[in-house]
Scaffold this motif. Structure first.
Motif, PDB file in Angstrom:
ATOM      1  N   MET A   1       0.840  -1.204   0.000  1.00 46.26           N
ATOM      2  CA  MET A   1       0.000   0.000   0.000  1.00 46.26           C
ATOM      3  C   MET A   1       0.874   1.253   0.000  1.00 46.26           C
ATOM      4  SD  MET A   1      -2.766   1.173   2.929  1.00 46.26           S
ATOM      5  CE  MET A   1      -1.866   0.466   4.273  1.00 46.26           C
ATOM      6  N   ASP A   2       0.553   2.193  -0.910  1.00 48.79           N
ATOM      7  CA  ASP A   2       1.311   3.457  -0.944  1.00 48.79           C
ATOM      8  C   ASP A   2       0.577   4.584  -0.235  1.00 48.79           C
ATOM      9  OD1 ASP A   2       3.397   2.426  -2.715  1.00 48.79           O
ATOM     10  OD2 ASP A   2       1.831   2.398  -4.251  1.00 48.79           O
ATOM     11  N   LEU A   3      -0.727   4.414  -0.078  1.00 49.73           N
ATOM     12  CA  LEU A   3      -1.541   5.487   0.504  1.00 49.73           C
ATOM     13  C   LEU A   3      -2.766   4.888   1.191  1.00 49.73           C
ATOM     14  CD1 LEU A   3      -2.420   8.560   0.703  1.00 49.73           C
ATOM     15  CD2 LEU A   3      -3.583   8.221  -1.499  1.00 49.73           C
ATOM     16  N   LEU A   4      -3.059   5.398   2.387  1.00 53.01           N
ATOM     17  CA  LEU A   4      -4.298   5.010   3.067  1.00 53.01           C
ATOM     18  C   LEU A   4      -5.221   6.222   3.076  1.00 53.01           C
ATOM     19  CD1 LEU A   4      -6.019   3.048   4.805  1.00 53.01           C
ATOM     20  CD2 LEU A   4      -4.876   4.016   6.815  1.00 53.01           C
ATOM     21  N   VAL A   5      -6.435   6.021   2.599  1.00 53.11           N
ATOM     22  CA  VAL A   5      -7.433   7.083   2.630  1.00 53.11           C
ATOM     23  C   VAL A   5      -8.504   6.689   3.636  1.00 53.11           C
ATOM     24  CG1 VAL A   5      -9.152   8.368   1.289  1.00 53.11           C
ATOM     25  CG2 VAL A   5      -6.987   7.719   0.221  1.00 53.11           C
ATOM     26  N   VAL A   6      -8.738   7.551   4.604  1.00 56.82           N
ATOM     27  CA  VAL A   6      -9.749   7.272   5.625  1.00 56.82           C
ATOM     28  C   VAL A   6     -11.009   8.057   5.261  1.00 56.82           C
ATOM     29  CG1 VAL A   6     -10.308   7.361   8.083  1.00 56.82           C
ATOM     30  CG2 VAL A   6      -7.933   6.966   7.339  1.00 56.82           C
TER      31      VAL A   6
ATOM     32  N   ALA B   1      -1.760   1.845  14.684  1.00 58.15           N
ATOM     33  CA  ALA B   1      -0.865   0.937  13.950  1.00 58.15           C
ATOM     34  C   ALA B   1      -0.264   1.575  12.702  1.00 58.15           C
ATOM     35  CB  ALA B   1      -1.632  -0.327  13.560  1.00 58.15           C
ATOM     36  N   VAL B   2      -0.998   2.496  12.047  1.00 50.92           N
ATOM     37  CA  VAL B   2      -0.534   2.916  10.706  1.00 50.92           C
ATOM     38  C   VAL B   2       0.090   4.303  10.625  1.00 50.92           C
ATOM     39  CG1 VAL B   2      -2.056   1.372   9.417  1.00 50.92           C
ATOM     40  CG2 VAL B   2      -2.848   3.665  10.024  1.00 50.92           C
ATOM     41  N   VAL B   3      -0.246   5.209  11.560  1.00 54.00           N
ATOM     42  CA  VAL B   3       0.299   6.564  11.424  1.00 54.00           C
ATOM     43  C   VAL B   3       1.819   6.499  11.517  1.00 54.00           C
ATOM     44  CG1 VAL B   3       0.485   8.848  12.511  1.00 54.00           C
ATOM     45  CG2 VAL B   3      -1.752   7.787  12.224  1.00 54.00           C
ATOM     46  N   GLY B   4       2.472   7.101  10.524  1.00 51.95           N
ATOM     47  CA  GLY B   4       3.939   7.075  10.491  1.00 51.95           C
ATOM     48  C   GLY B   4       4.494   5.972   9.597  1.00 51.95           C
ATOM     49  N   THR B   5       3.634   4.991   9.237  1.00 54.52           N
ATOM     50  CA  THR B   5       4.149   3.901   8.393  1.00 54.52           C
ATOM     51  C   THR B   5       3.793   4.090   6.914  1.00 54.52           C
ATOM     52  OG1 THR B   5       2.183   2.509   8.561  1.00 54.52           O
ATOM     53  CG2 THR B   5       3.807   2.289  10.330  1.00 54.52           C
ATOM     54  N   VAL B   6       2.792   4.932   6.631  1.00 54.26           N
ATOM     55  CA  VAL B   6       2.328   5.119   5.250  1.00 54.26           C
ATOM     56  C   VAL B   6       1.658   6.501   5.182  1.00 54.26           C
ATOM     57  CG1 VAL B   6       0.065   4.043   5.714  1.00 54.26           C
ATOM     58  CG2 VAL B   6       0.960   3.985   3.399  1.00 54.26           C
ATOM     59  N   PRO B   7       1.755   7.197   4.042  1.00 52.59           N
ATOM     60  CA  PRO B   7       1.010   8.468   3.942  1.00 52.59           C
ATOM     61  C   PRO B   7      -0.496   8.227   4.102  1.00 52.59           C
ATOM     62  CG  PRO B   7       2.581   8.262   2.137  1.00 52.59           C
ATOM     63  CD  PRO B   7       2.551   6.930   2.829  1.00 52.59           C
ATOM     64  N   ILE B   8      -1.139   9.133   4.821  1.00 52.21           N
ATOM     65  CA  ILE B   8      -2.576   8.982   5.102  1.00 52.21           C
ATOM     66  C   ILE B   8      -3.309  10.265   4.729  1.00 52.21           C
ATOM     67  CG2 ILE B   8      -4.293   8.687   6.965  1.00 52.21           C
ATOM     68  CD1 ILE B   8      -2.166   7.065   8.490  1.00 52.21           C
ATOM     69  N   VAL B   9      -4.437  10.098   4.075  1.00 48.83           N
ATOM     70  CA  VAL B   9      -5.356  11.229   3.921  1.00 48.83           C
ATOM     71  C   VAL B   9      -6.566  10.911   4.781  1.00 48.83           C
ATOM     72  CG1 VAL B   9      -6.859  12.517   2.354  1.00 48.83           C
ATOM     73  CG2 VAL B   9      -4.528  11.910   1.642  1.00 48.83           C
TER      74      VAL B   9
ATOM     75  N   ASP C   1       3.770  14.749  -4.460  1.00 45.91           N
ATOM     76  CA  ASP C   1       5.190  14.749  -4.093  1.00 45.91           C
ATOM     77  C   ASP C   1       5.501  13.796  -2.942  1.00 45.91           C
ATOM     78  OD1 ASP C   1       5.712  16.576  -5.973  1.00 45.91           O
ATOM     79  OD2 ASP C   1       5.717  18.317  -4.622  1.00 45.91           O
ATOM     80  N   LEU C   2       4.514  13.592  -2.079  1.00 49.23           N
ATOM     81  CA  LEU C   2       4.716  12.727  -0.904  1.00 49.23           C
ATOM     82  C   LEU C   2       4.755  11.247  -1.277  1.00 49.23           C
ATOM     83  CD1 LEU C   2       2.367  13.831   2.052  1.00 49.23           C
ATOM     84  CD2 LEU C   2       4.835  13.453   2.131  1.00 49.23           C
ATOM     85  N   LEU C   3       4.112  10.926  -2.404  1.00 52.14           N
ATOM     86  CA  LEU C   3       3.932   9.491  -2.737  1.00 52.14           C
ATOM     87  C   LEU C   3       5.104   8.953  -3.561  1.00 52.14           C
ATOM     88  CD1 LEU C   3       0.115   9.435  -3.607  1.00 52.14           C
ATOM     89  CD2 LEU C   3       1.208   8.742  -1.490  1.00 52.14           C
TER      90      LEU C   3
END
Ligand code: UDP
Length: 379
Positions: free
Chosen positions: A1-6, A228-236, A377-379
């Protein structure tokens, strides 16, 4: 996973679609059991009439970039939104226009005479320096029309003194000295030809997008939870900003809506899609009749679906709809904005994530900007 969208509303889906089209693998989670956030709609089972489960959604925009983008996923009908208001058992056209003014004052004024009359009735406040909704309302349409069509409706909708509400709320309502009663001023307007859900599903339909429903970001028993995920993958993140920070700066005020839906054994209940009820004597703010959003469809002629809309303060357990935005809310929001800046690799967007009343086209436009200006740019 490159991006998690909540969150899988328009903001989240636009972000997901853009990233997926650029070759990134995206997971979208949503705590509800359907995608689309409040834009979700479904066929009422008895009649097949498309019902907007979270209140009527009317698409309109003057933003050419947004219009081009949304047309990749759906075509639009030529529906033009019009709203009427029932005041003391008489029906008037909205937004306030020459027709409303002449009916209200039992007159036949031309535009110039109407302007002069309203200017006289509005002189106690100046539009430019109006401090709150009441002053702004009176300055735009004068006290008699304000008291008839705005004061009690707004009291029902906001249950906050109109002197505490921001003047901008009323800026959404134009005043016209013609008989034009289109509700929106935008260049483009229409409803998705085969419904909102089909449109939303097409946005999510990409091999690089995985949607996980019934998945709450704050539920630590599911693997994609915040801790678990904050800091491990970019999140929107498109959920409520105060919830993200566990309400550390206090709760932001929201309005929620309650809907009472009914199938009636008549082909047409009110002859139009939305009828507002201006008076304090009626507890609901408006009645939607969904068949009128799609006159081009073949719906049953002996049944109709109506929905009464009630508004009240939201508790933590209610669905938030409208930010109340009192001065205290705005102070809190500034503190939350500072907190969001400290969250590296988490971007906050959408109506809930920014505590802003965004129309659909604004949510989509702001997601496109976030993707182009920050996320790519973040991805
Ligand atoms: N409003 C009103 N009377 C009406 C319709 C709207 O006083 O008949 C005011 C009210 O304060 C409301 C605001 O105008 O919150 C914005 O109305 P709009 O119909 O744009 O709200 P929405 O459809 O987004 O709920």
């Amino acid at each position: 996973m490159d991006l998690l969208v909540v969150g899988s509303g328009f903001f989240g889906l636009t972000i997901a679609e853009r990233a997926a089209s650029a070759g990134k693998r995206v997971v979208v989670i949503d705590r509800r059991s359907h995608i689309g956030g409040n834009a979700y709609s479904e066929a009422e089972p008895e009649t097949g009439i498309e019902v907007h489960r979270y209140g009527a959604h009317l698409f309109h925009t003057s933003n050419e970039t947004v219009w081009e983008y949304v047309n990749r996923f759906t075509t639009f009908t030529n529906y033009v939104h019009k709203v009427y208001s029932n005041f003391k058992d008489e029906v008037y056209p909205l937004p306030i226009n020459l027709g409303t003014i002449n009916q209200f004052f039992r007159a036949a004024y031309g535009p110039q005479q109407a302007r002069e009359l309203i200017a006289e009735q509005a002189e106690e406040f100046d539009t430019k320096s109006a401090q709150n909704l009441e002053e702004k309302g009176i300055s735009l349409i004068g006290r008699p029309l304000y008291e008839a069509f705005i004061r009690d409706y707004t009291a029902k909708q906001w249950q906050t003194p109109t002197t505490d509400l921001p003047a901008e709320i009323i800026s959404r309502l134009p005043v016209r000295y013609t008989y034009d009663n289109r509700y929106f001023n935008d260049t483009h307007e229409g409803l998705p030809t085969d419904g909102y859900t089909a449109w939303l599903e097409r946005m999510a339909d990409h091999p690089n997008i995985e949607v996980r429903l019934d998945t709450d970001f704050f539920d630590e028993s599911q693997p994609l939870n915040k801790r678990a995920v904050v800091g491990t993958v970019p999140i929107v993140y498109t959920g409520p900003v105060d919830r993200y920070f566990d309400y550390a700066e206090g709760e932001l005020g929201w309005r929620t809506l309650d809907f009472e839906q009914e199938v009636l054994p008549v082909g047409d209940f009110q002859g139009t899609s939305v009828m507002n009820y201006a008076g304090a004597d009626v507890p609901y703010t408006r009645i939607h009749e969904f068949r009128h959003f799609h006159p081009e469809r073949e719906y049953p002629t002996d049944k109709t679906v109506i929905m009464r809309e009630f508004s009240r303060f939201a508790t933590r357990d209610d669905e938030p709809y409208y930010p109340v935005n009192t001065p205290e809310d705005r102070d809190r929001l500034l503190k939350y904005r500072q907190l969001t800046e400290g969250e590296s690799n988490v971007l906050f967007g959408g109506r809930l994530g920014t505590y802003q009343y965004l129309d659909m086209h604004m949510a989509i436009g702001s997601a496109l900007s976030m993707y182009n200006n920050k996320l790519a740019d973040l991805l």
